[in-house]
Scaffold this active site. Structure first.
Site, PDB file in Angstrom:
ATOM      1  N   ASN A  70       0.874  -1.173   0.000  1.00 30.97           N
ATOM      2  CA  ASN A  70       0.000   0.000   0.000  1.00 30.97           C
ATOM      3  C   ASN A  70       0.915   1.228   0.000  1.00 30.97           C
ATOM      4  OD1 ASN A  70      -1.795   2.047   0.495  1.00 30.97           O
ATOM      5  ND2 ASN A  70      -2.845   1.012   2.180  1.00 30.97           N
ATOM      6  N   ARG A  88      -2.229  -2.167  -3.875  1.00 32.01           N
ATOM      7  CA  ARG A  88      -3.453  -1.380  -3.776  1.00 32.01           C
ATOM      8  C   ARG A  88      -3.357  -0.264  -4.829  1.00 32.01           C
ATOM      9  NH1 ARG A  88      -4.633   3.685  -0.154  1.00 32.01           N
ATOM     10  NH2 ARG A  88      -6.841   3.880  -0.586  1.00 32.01           N
ATOM     11  N   HIS A 126     -12.672   3.235  -0.986  1.00 31.92           N
ATOM     12  CA  HIS A 126     -12.708   2.241   0.110  1.00 31.92           C
ATOM     13  C   HIS A 126     -13.370   0.930  -0.318  1.00 31.92           C
ATOM     14  CE1 HIS A 126     -13.160   5.951   2.976  1.00 31.92           C
ATOM     15  NE2 HIS A 126     -11.884   5.636   2.846  1.00 31.92           N
ATOM     16  N   ARG A 150     -12.442  16.313   5.601  1.00 33.81           N
ATOM     17  CA  ARG A 150     -13.234  16.590   4.388  1.00 33.81           C
ATOM     18  C   ARG A 150     -14.669  16.933   4.763  1.00 33.81           C
ATOM     19  NH1 ARG A 150     -11.438  11.245   2.144  1.00 33.81           N
ATOM     20  NH2 ARG A 150      -9.326  11.589   1.386  1.00 33.81           N
ATOM     21  N   GLU A 167      -7.983  -4.673   4.728  1.00 33.43           N
ATOM     22  CA  GLU A 167      -7.768  -4.486   3.292  1.00 33.43           C
ATOM     23  C   GLU A 167      -6.533  -5.261   2.825  1.00 33.43           C
ATOM     24  OE1 GLU A 167      -8.395  -0.386   4.495  1.00 33.43           O
ATOM     25  OE2 GLU A 167      -9.033   0.016   2.449  1.00 33.43           O
TER      26      GLU A 167
END
Ligand code: ADP
Length: 399
Positions: free
Chosen positions: A7, A89, A178, A239, A384
């Site tokens: 990742n 990823r 995601h 955000r 993940e």
């Protein structure tokens, strides 16, 4: 078979080495502040053994080389040839990739071409693919796309109600994000519910620094809250989530700004929990300040919960039936019992009942609804890296 999941970010490299198909983590680590004289190299392996060093790691090549060299020098692996697959990823697979894919030259070019859609990520990820391909020529390189899980949304859900030429000419649409996490918890939830995944309907809540909600029908994503970029949807650490776009030129005028990117930056980096509280983007800080009576922190907490409830309600309606379960995952979803309780209470009229005792725990996978709740509620820690390793193993075994 050894599989490594990668990742890569612009200044960090996270990795995990798995023994597959046993799903056993052999070692995991990360490099922080990559590209500086003071990069931090960390590994944990074996029976709780750890290795940590601060050193100059200036290039992506030296970062990847160092990971592999240390795997050998720490005797985590005997020969690098034992690593048969490298799973990367990849943030954006554009509209093209609806599943994880073995990376050949053509796929690599496509990943690079999607850089416009994920400017901070795809280019770096593609670069690391090249580096690992050179360093481990015997291994199968696999791309696991973050948005592949949303590739089959219906156009009704992925199109924006704007002039269709923007989609036709520039592919302006909802891509989501995601996806690997939403897919992992979907598969895991089906196991916990003891149902075939193709018969499982869920609302999955990935609540980390970035946060998104997805509606899952028959094991497939039906809709998701993130949009063309991860700026859309619910309120996040920094955000804003959904806002009226007319706010943008209005702020520019009031603040005498000439570059729209400054406002977009503020919406990405100075908004959400941080913007509303004026304190922090970290939910733990917000919770502590709210408990101490800070009103802006309390407002941030309530707005955060409120945006989740609105999305869950709309997805509940969109599913057309009571979901089999609601799933909480990622940093806040797994650890913040206050959010789970507040969301559960707001949905009480839909039959959701949270068991306060089961809810009052951190981390571990468990059911947190009461036996008489009309919908089950689970905490499922996301993984993940395992999902990346699993896809990479499946494709490597087929090669
Ligand atoms: P990412 O991987 O997107 O960086 P994570 O999934 O690690 O994010 O989630 C980070 C968020 O989880 C932060 O806002 C952090 O404050 C929050 N978090 C972690 N532990 C707790 C906790 N015990 N209570 C509340 N929030 C927590």
């Amino acid at each position: 078979m050894l599989i490594i999941s990668i990742n890569a970010g612009s200044s960090s490299l996270k990795w995990q080495l798995f023994q597959m198909p046993a799903k056993k983590v052999i070692a995991k680590g990360m490099i922080d502040r990559l590209g500086t004289e003071q990069a931090e190299f960390k590994v944990s392996y074996g029976q709780g053994q750890k290795f940590k060093q601060t050193e100059a790691i200036l290039t992506k090549e030296s970062a990847a080389t160092l990971v592999l060299t240390r795997l050998k020098s720490l005797k985590i692996v005997e020969h690098l040839e034992a690593i048969k697959g490298v799973g990367h990823r990849v943030v954006s697979g554009g509209e093209v990739f609806d599943r994880s894919t073995v990376i050949d030259d053509h796929v690599l070019l496509q990943i690079e071409n999607f850089s416009e859609l994920a400017p901070l990520h795809n280019r770096t990820e593609a670069y690391f693919v090249r580096v690992f391909r050179d360093l481990l020529p015997q291994a199968c390189q696999v791309a696991v796309f973050d948005n592949a899980f949303f590739a089959h949304l219906d156009p009704i859900n992925y199109l924006y109600p704007i002039d269709k030429k923007y989609y036709d000419q520039y592919q302006v649409r909802k891509y989501g994000a995601h996806g690997t996490s939403h897919r992992y918890v979907t598969l895991r939830a089906a196991e916990l519910l003891d149902k075939p995944v193709t018969e499982t309907s869920l609302i999955t809540l990935h609540l980390g620094s970035g946060a998104s909600v997805s509606a899952i029908k028959s094991g497939q994503a039906l809709d998701t809250s993130m949009g063309f970029t991860p700026l859309a949807g619910i309120m996040m650490g920094t955000r804003s989530g959904d806002i009226d776009p007319s706010i943008i030129p209005y702020i520019m005028e009031k603040e005498h700004l000439t570059d729209v990117r400054e406002v977009i930056k503020a919406l990405n980096n100075q908004s959400g929990l941080l913007g509303v509280s004026g304190l922090s983007n970290d939910k733990r800080d917000i919770d502590a300040a709210a408990a101490a009576g800070n009103q802006r922190a309390q407002l941030a907490q309530e707005m955060f919960n409120n945006r989740i409830v609105k999305y869950v309600g709309s997805y509940w309606a969109l599913l057309g039936k009571t979901p089999d379960a609601l799933i909480f995952t990622a940093g806040i979803g797994e650890n913040d019992q206050g959010v789970r309780l507040a969301v559960g209470q707001a949905l009480a009229h839909l039959g959701v009942k949270i068991d306060p005792q089961a809810n009052d725990m951190r981390g571990q996978e468990r059911l947190i609804s009461t036996p008489d709740s009309q919908v089950k509620v689970y905490v499922i820690p996301t993984n993940e890296e395992l999902m990346i390793a699993q896809d990479t193993y499946d494709l490597t075994a087929k090669e």
